[in-house]
Every structure is written in structure tokens, then in C-alpha cells.
Design an enzyme around this catalytic site. Structure first.
Site, PDB file in Angstrom:
ATOM      1  N   ARG A 277       0.809  -1.230   0.000  1.00 31.01           N
ATOM      2  CA  ARG A 277       0.000   0.000   0.000  1.00 31.01           C
ATOM      3  C   ARG A 277       0.839   1.276   0.000  1.00 31.01           C
ATOM      4  O   ARG A 277       0.359   2.345   0.379  1.00 31.01           O
ATOM      5  CB  ARG A 277      -0.991   0.007   1.168  1.00 31.01           C
ATOM      6  CG  ARG A 277      -1.990  -1.125   1.120  1.00 31.01           C
ATOM      7  CD  ARG A 277      -3.076  -0.938   2.172  1.00 31.01           C
ATOM      8  NE  ARG A 277      -4.046  -2.041   2.102  1.00 31.01           N
ATOM      9  CZ  ARG A 277      -3.975  -3.160   2.808  1.00 31.01           C
ATOM     10  NH1 ARG A 277      -2.954  -3.336   3.649  1.00 31.01           N
ATOM     11  NH2 ARG A 277      -4.885  -4.099   2.689  1.00 31.01           N
TER      12      ARG A 277
ATOM     13  N   LYS B  29       3.485  11.440 -10.841  1.00 33.72           N
ATOM     14  CA  LYS B  29       2.616  10.622 -11.680  1.00 33.72           C
ATOM     15  C   LYS B  29       3.289   9.282 -11.973  1.00 33.72           C
ATOM     16  O   LYS B  29       4.461   9.235 -12.355  1.00 33.72           O
ATOM     17  CB  LYS B  29       2.307  11.322 -12.999  1.00 33.72           C
ATOM     18  CG  LYS B  29       1.239  12.380 -12.924  1.00 33.72           C
ATOM     19  CD  LYS B  29       0.906  12.861 -14.334  1.00 33.72           C
ATOM     20  CE  LYS B  29      -0.211  13.857 -14.338  1.00 33.72           C
ATOM     21  NZ  LYS B  29      -0.551  14.286 -15.715  1.00 33.72           N
TER      22      LYS B  29
ATOM     23  N   GLU C 287       9.405  18.159 -24.845  1.00 37.65           N
ATOM     24  CA  GLU C 287       8.847  18.600 -23.567  1.00 37.65           C
ATOM     25  C   GLU C 287       9.500  19.899 -23.091  1.00 37.65           C
ATOM     26  O   GLU C 287       8.852  20.730 -22.444  1.00 37.65           O
ATOM     27  CB  GLU C 287       9.010  17.509 -22.503  1.00 37.65           C
ATOM     28  CG  GLU C 287       8.087  16.312 -22.666  1.00 37.65           C
ATOM     29  CD  GLU C 287       6.659  16.583 -22.192  1.00 37.65           C
ATOM     30  OE1 GLU C 287       6.385  17.709 -21.712  1.00 37.65           O
ATOM     31  OE2 GLU C 287       5.829  15.670 -22.310  1.00 37.65           O
TER      32      GLU C 287
ATOM     33  N   LYS D 211       8.035  22.939 -13.855  1.00 43.47           N
ATOM     34  CA  LYS D 211       7.115  21.874 -13.483  1.00 43.47           C
ATOM     35  C   LYS D 211       6.843  21.906 -11.983  1.00 43.47           C
ATOM     36  O   LYS D 211       5.714  21.694 -11.538  1.00 43.47           O
ATOM     37  CB  LYS D 211       7.658  20.507 -13.905  1.00 43.47           C
ATOM     38  CG  LYS D 211       6.656  19.395 -13.610  1.00 43.47           C
ATOM     39  CD  LYS D 211       6.897  18.136 -14.375  1.00 43.47           C
ATOM     40  CE  LYS D 211       5.731  17.172 -14.171  1.00 43.47           C
ATOM     41  NZ  LYS D 211       5.925  15.888 -14.879  1.00 43.47           N
TER      42      LYS D 211
ATOM     43  N   GLU E 227      -3.798  17.422 -10.256  1.00 38.83           N
ATOM     44  CA  GLU E 227      -4.244  17.752 -11.614  1.00 38.83           C
ATOM     45  C   GLU E 227      -5.741  18.075 -11.679  1.00 38.83           C
ATOM     46  O   GLU E 227      -6.474  17.596 -12.534  1.00 38.83           O
ATOM     47  CB  GLU E 227      -3.920  16.608 -12.588  1.00 38.83           C
ATOM     48  CG  GLU E 227      -3.912  17.050 -14.037  1.00 38.83           C
ATOM     49  CD  GLU E 227      -3.450  15.969 -14.997  1.00 38.83           C
ATOM     50  OE1 GLU E 227      -3.404  16.247 -16.193  1.00 38.83           O
ATOM     51  OE2 GLU E 227      -3.132  14.857 -14.551  1.00 38.83           O
TER      52      GLU E 227
ATOM     53  N   ARG F 251      -2.433  22.151 -12.979  1.00 36.70           N
ATOM     54  CA  ARG F 251      -1.531  21.118 -13.475  1.00 36.70           C
ATOM     55  C   ARG F 251      -1.938  20.608 -14.847  1.00 36.70           C
ATOM     56  O   ARG F 251      -1.108  20.073 -15.593  1.00 36.70           O
ATOM     57  CB  ARG F 251      -1.450  19.954 -12.472  1.00 36.70           C
ATOM     58  CG  ARG F 251      -0.390  18.930 -12.873  1.00 36.70           C
ATOM     59  CD  ARG F 251      -0.028  17.981 -11.764  1.00 36.70           C
ATOM     60  NE  ARG F 251       0.992  17.049 -12.208  1.00 36.70           N
ATOM     61  CZ  ARG F 251       1.612  16.174 -11.425  1.00 36.70           C
ATOM     62  NH1 ARG F 251       1.337  16.135 -10.136  1.00 36.70           N
ATOM     63  NH2 ARG F 251       2.529  15.357 -11.906  1.00 36.70           N
TER      64      ARG F 251
ATOM     65  N   ASN G  61      -0.337  19.529 -19.825  1.00 39.75           N
ATOM     66  CA  ASN G  61      -0.751  18.671 -20.933  1.00 39.75           C
ATOM     67  C   ASN G  61      -0.742  19.411 -22.269  1.00 39.75           C
ATOM     68  O   ASN G  61      -1.273  18.897 -23.258  1.00 39.75           O
ATOM     69  CB  ASN G  61      -2.155  18.110 -20.660  1.00 39.75           C
ATOM     70  CG  ASN G  61      -2.171  17.158 -19.485  1.00 39.75           C
ATOM     71  OD1 ASN G  61      -1.259  16.358 -19.310  1.00 39.75           O
ATOM     72  ND2 ASN G  61      -3.194  17.252 -18.654  1.00 39.75           N
TER      73      ASN G  61
ATOM     74  N   HIS H 277      -0.445  17.572 -25.530  1.00 39.49           N
ATOM     75  CA  HIS H 277      -0.602  16.148 -25.242  1.00 39.49           C
ATOM     76  C   HIS H 277      -1.900  15.538 -25.767  1.00 39.49           C
ATOM     77  O   HIS H 277      -1.931  14.341 -26.045  1.00 39.49           O
ATOM     78  CB  HIS H 277      -0.499  15.903 -23.733  1.00 39.49           C
ATOM     79  CG  HIS H 277       0.901  15.947 -23.203  1.00 39.49           C
ATOM     80  ND1 HIS H 277       1.687  17.072 -23.287  1.00 39.49           N
ATOM     81  CD2 HIS H 277       1.660  15.006 -22.585  1.00 39.49           C
ATOM     82  CE1 HIS H 277       2.876  16.824 -22.745  1.00 39.49           C
ATOM     83  NE2 HIS H 277       2.872  15.585 -22.313  1.00 39.49           N
TER      84      HIS H 277
ATOM     85  N   HIS I   3      -0.688  12.610 -27.642  1.00 38.80           N
ATOM     86  CA  HIS I   3      -0.938  11.243 -27.186  1.00 38.80           C
ATOM     87  C   HIS I   3      -1.705  10.447 -28.240  1.00 38.80           C
ATOM     88  O   HIS I   3      -1.483   9.243 -28.399  1.00 38.80           O
ATOM     89  CB  HIS I   3      -1.724  11.248 -25.874  1.00 38.80           C
ATOM     90  CG  HIS I   3      -0.864  11.328 -24.658  1.00 38.80           C
ATOM     91  ND1 HIS I   3      -1.367  11.520 -23.386  1.00 38.80           N
ATOM     92  CD2 HIS I   3       0.478  11.230 -24.493  1.00 38.80           C
ATOM     93  CE1 HIS I   3      -0.376  11.543 -22.512  1.00 38.80           C
ATOM     94  NE2 HIS I   3       0.753  11.374 -23.160  1.00 38.80           N
TER      95      HIS I   3
ATOM     96  N   HIS J 247       7.785   9.927 -27.461  1.00 37.70           N
ATOM     97  CA  HIS J 247       6.820  10.775 -26.764  1.00 37.70           C
ATOM     98  C   HIS J 247       7.086  12.252 -27.025  1.00 37.70           C
ATOM     99  O   HIS J 247       6.159  13.020 -27.302  1.00 37.70           O
ATOM    100  CB  HIS J 247       6.880  10.489 -25.258  1.00 37.70           C
ATOM    101  CG  HIS J 247       6.007  11.399 -24.448  1.00 37.70           C
ATOM    102  ND1 HIS J 247       4.640  11.289 -24.444  1.00 37.70           N
ATOM    103  CD2 HIS J 247       6.319  12.452 -23.628  1.00 37.70           C
ATOM    104  CE1 HIS J 247       4.128  12.233 -23.650  1.00 37.70           C
ATOM    105  NE2 HIS J 247       5.124  12.940 -23.139  1.00 37.70           N
TER     106      HIS J 247
END
Length: 363
Positions: free
Chosen positions: A125, A147, A189, A231, A241, A245, A249, A252, A256, A268
Site C-alpha cells: 500500500r 505521476k 517537452e 514543473k 491535476e 496542473r 498537458n 498532449h 498522445h 513521446h
């Protein structure tokens, strides 16, 4: 030798430092011991490309600091960023006897950081994770912010969790073993960060592409650190997010879609660069930014030899964009540039997104 930069990150769930500099792998053990004083055993997780290069010096540094190491490797490549690989890693962590007071050290690029981070989030956990990015893309983006995820058949990063690292150590010297193509891809990026928040950084990136052979590594320390700060500022303000945040993206939604439609054969950063150019062109035509903004973005991306467009048919792009994890019911939050150094969030319907794709993608 350049001075090491220590950048503090302060999120609601955890505060930690990002160290950016040269020759840092040799002092990793001491840094981990200071950041995670109760840890006596770590799972060093790396892929089949990076482990032969850097696992041994990392193992030696950790062991010198009194930390036992169990090294776990998995096959390199986005195609292995799957639940099956994650399950195997978790089983091996359990067999190694890791406890809740132990930690994971993620050594590698973005795939490794995502996989190892999610393993740490799930094991018992949740245990601590230290990110040691070895690719430029991971240094400026994926290693910071917490993330973690794996891909599903339906799309990229659809199964994941938030787990802030206890420490990030970015050794610029590791970039010496990154291929020119991968180094160039990572710059997508960085350009995005300049468009997002810092016109001075954007101008600096355009004036002297960092993927040029012989680029000063000491200067690169400062550029990577500035990307991390951008960032950091966003993540500190919105860890989960729910608002600001989402601006990270930028590029993206379409990027993506390009990445997934290519079956992840395109890098990417290249996909983000293409997606950034597509949304900039559409934004200019829709009056969301001036034509000059779009032109500057496309020119900068082109200066890096990255794609500025895509020939994937629009119906396919919309299909993949509609599967994106940022979708809410029948709408998507699209990040659009308003100027170099500023963006805004626009909630668009899927039909409006189709129009954006029609305007921005293809000839």
C-alpha cells in the site's frame, strides 16, 4: 564542473528535493540515506538498456551508504510498460523481502520511472521511491510530480497512481550514453515548458538547440534545472491535476493520439512537439492566439528536427483523443497557447475537438 542545483518541491503529500548536476551517481547513496534515513534495503528497478550502463555504480554507492540492494530489471521499451510487467516486478519485490520501511530506486527513463513508481505506490500500500532519471525527457518531466502509470490496450497511462518521490537525482553525465535521436526527441517537452511558462527559456532553446553535438553539459545543468522549476511551480500549486496542473498537458491531447495511433513507434517528445504545433496552428485560426505565436512554435520545433505535423487521418486522431484520460463525459480540457510563455484551458466538446484537429493537423 558545474554547481549542483537542489530544487525544493513542496506538495501537500510530500516535500523533497530535485538534485541536478554532474557526477551525482557516485554520491547517490549519501543522498538517499539523507532523504530516506530509515531505509535499509532498496529495490533498484531498471530496464535492460540502462542497467548494464549504470546499475553497478548505483549499487556500489548505495551499499557504501549501508543500504542493501536488490536489482530488478525488465525488458526495455514502451511495449513492456504493462500490467504483466508490473505484476512480475511486485512478485520479485516480495520475494526479495522488502518491507514497508524500504524503498524503490527507479534508474532509467520515463518508462522505468512510471513502472517503478507505480510498483512503489502499490507495494504494501505504498513505500518510498527515489527517481534517478537517465534520459533528458525523464529529467525535465516525468521524474518530477509523482505521476506513475502503465499502459492499457485502450491507451497510454490509463492505470496509475500519484506517488511523490522522496528524492530525485538527475545526473547530466548520464546523457552521454543517450542516442542523438532520443536526446532530440526529449526536447519536445522542453519546448513545451518554454511555451507554457517562460519566453526567455523558449528563446534560449531556439537560439542554441541542446541536442546539438558538443553542447556544453554545464550549461545544460541550468536549462534542465529551469525546466524542473517550471514543473515544480505547477505541481506545488495543483498536485492532483484538478486545475493548473492540466496546463502541463499542452500538446498532449493530440500528441498522445499521435503516439497511440503510431502504436508507440514514435517518441513521446516528438509526438508532443507535433501535437503542440497542431494545436498552435488551430489556435491561431480560431483567434485564441496570434499567427506569430504559432509560427514561432513551429519554427522552434523545426529547428530541433522534430515533427511539426502528422499525416494520421483525422478520424483516427479523434478516436484516440476521445479515449484520453483527460476526457470528462463528452468534453476534453484542451490546453491552448495564448502567447509564448502563457496558456489557457478550454473545455471543448468532441465535435469542437474534431474541428481543432481538422484545422491544425495535416496539410
Amino acid at each position: 564542473m558545474s554547481e549542483t542545483r537542489a530544487i525544493p518541491v513542496n506538495t501537500p503529500s510530500r516535500s523533497y528535493e530535485v538534485h541536478v548536476g554532474r557526477g551525482l551517481l557516485a554520491s547517490l547513496g549519501a543522498l538517499v540515506a539523507a532523504a530516506c534515513p530509515k531505509v535499509t534495503h532498496v529495490a533498484l528497478i531498471s530496464d535492460s538498456n540502462v542497467a548494464p550502463l549504470y546499475a553497478k555504480p548505483v549499487e556500489e554507492s548505495l551499499e557504501e551508504a549501508g543500504i542493501a540492494v536488490t536489482t530488478l530489471t525488465f525488458p526495455a521499451g514502451e511495449e513492456h510498460k504493462r500490467l504483466s510487467t508490473l505484476g512480475d516486478i511486485l512478485e520479485r519485490m516480495a520475494n526479495a523481502g522488502l518491507t514497508r520501511s524500504d524503498a524503490v530506486v527507479a534508474l532509467g527513463g520515463g518508462v522505468t520511472g512510471d513502472m517503478a513508481g507505480l510498483a512503489a505506490a502499490l507495494y504494501q500500500r505504498g513505500i518510498q521511491v527515489v527517481q534517478v532519471p537517465t534520459s533528458l525527457l525523464a529529467m525535465v518531466d516525468s521524474s518530477v510530480g509523482g505521476k506513475t502509470a502503465v499502459d492499457l490496450e485502450a491507451g497510454k497511462n490509463l492505470a496509475g497512481a500519484f506517488l511523490q518521490p522522496s528524492l530525485v537525482v538527475a545526473d547530466i553525465d548520464c546523457l552521454a550514453t543517450v542516442s542523438p535521436g532520443l536526446l532530440r526527441d526529449s526536447c519536445g517537452e522542453m519546448i513545451k515548458h518554454g511555451v507554457l511558462a517562460d519566453e526567455k527559456l523558449f528563446d534560449e532553446l531556439q537560439a542554441a538547440p541542446v541536442c546539438t553535438p558538443g553542447f556544453d553539459p554545464d550549461k545544460l545543468v541550468g536549462i534542465v534545472a529551469r525546466n524542473v522549476e517550471i514543473k515544480r511551480d505547477v505541481v506545488d500549486a495543483d498536485e492532483q491535476e484538478r486545475g493548473r496542473r492540466q496546463t502541463l498537458n499542452l500538446g498532449h491531447t493530440i500528441g498522445h493520439a499521435i503516439e497511440a495511433a503510431s502504436d508507440f513507434t514514435l517518441g513521446h517528445g516528438s509526438c508532443v512537439a507535433a501535437g503542440l504545433c497542431c494545436v498552435a496552428r488551430a489556435s491561431a485560426q480560431l483567434g485564441w492566439c496570434s499567427p506569430d505565436v504559432a509560427t514561432r512554435i513551429v519554427d522552434c520545433v523545426r529547428a530541433y528536427g522534430l515533427p511539426t505535423n502528422t499525416d494520421i487521418d483525422h478520424a483516427t486522431l479523434l478516436e484516440y483523443a476521445a479515449r484520453d484520460k483527460k476526457r470528462r463525459a463528452n468534453s476534453v480540457t484542451l490546453v491552448v497557447p495564448t502567447r509564448i510563455g502563457g496558456v489557457e484551458l478550454r473545455k471543448v466538446s468532441l465535435e469542437e475537438l474534431r474541428h481543432v484537429i481538422d484545422l491544425g493537423c495535416g496539410e
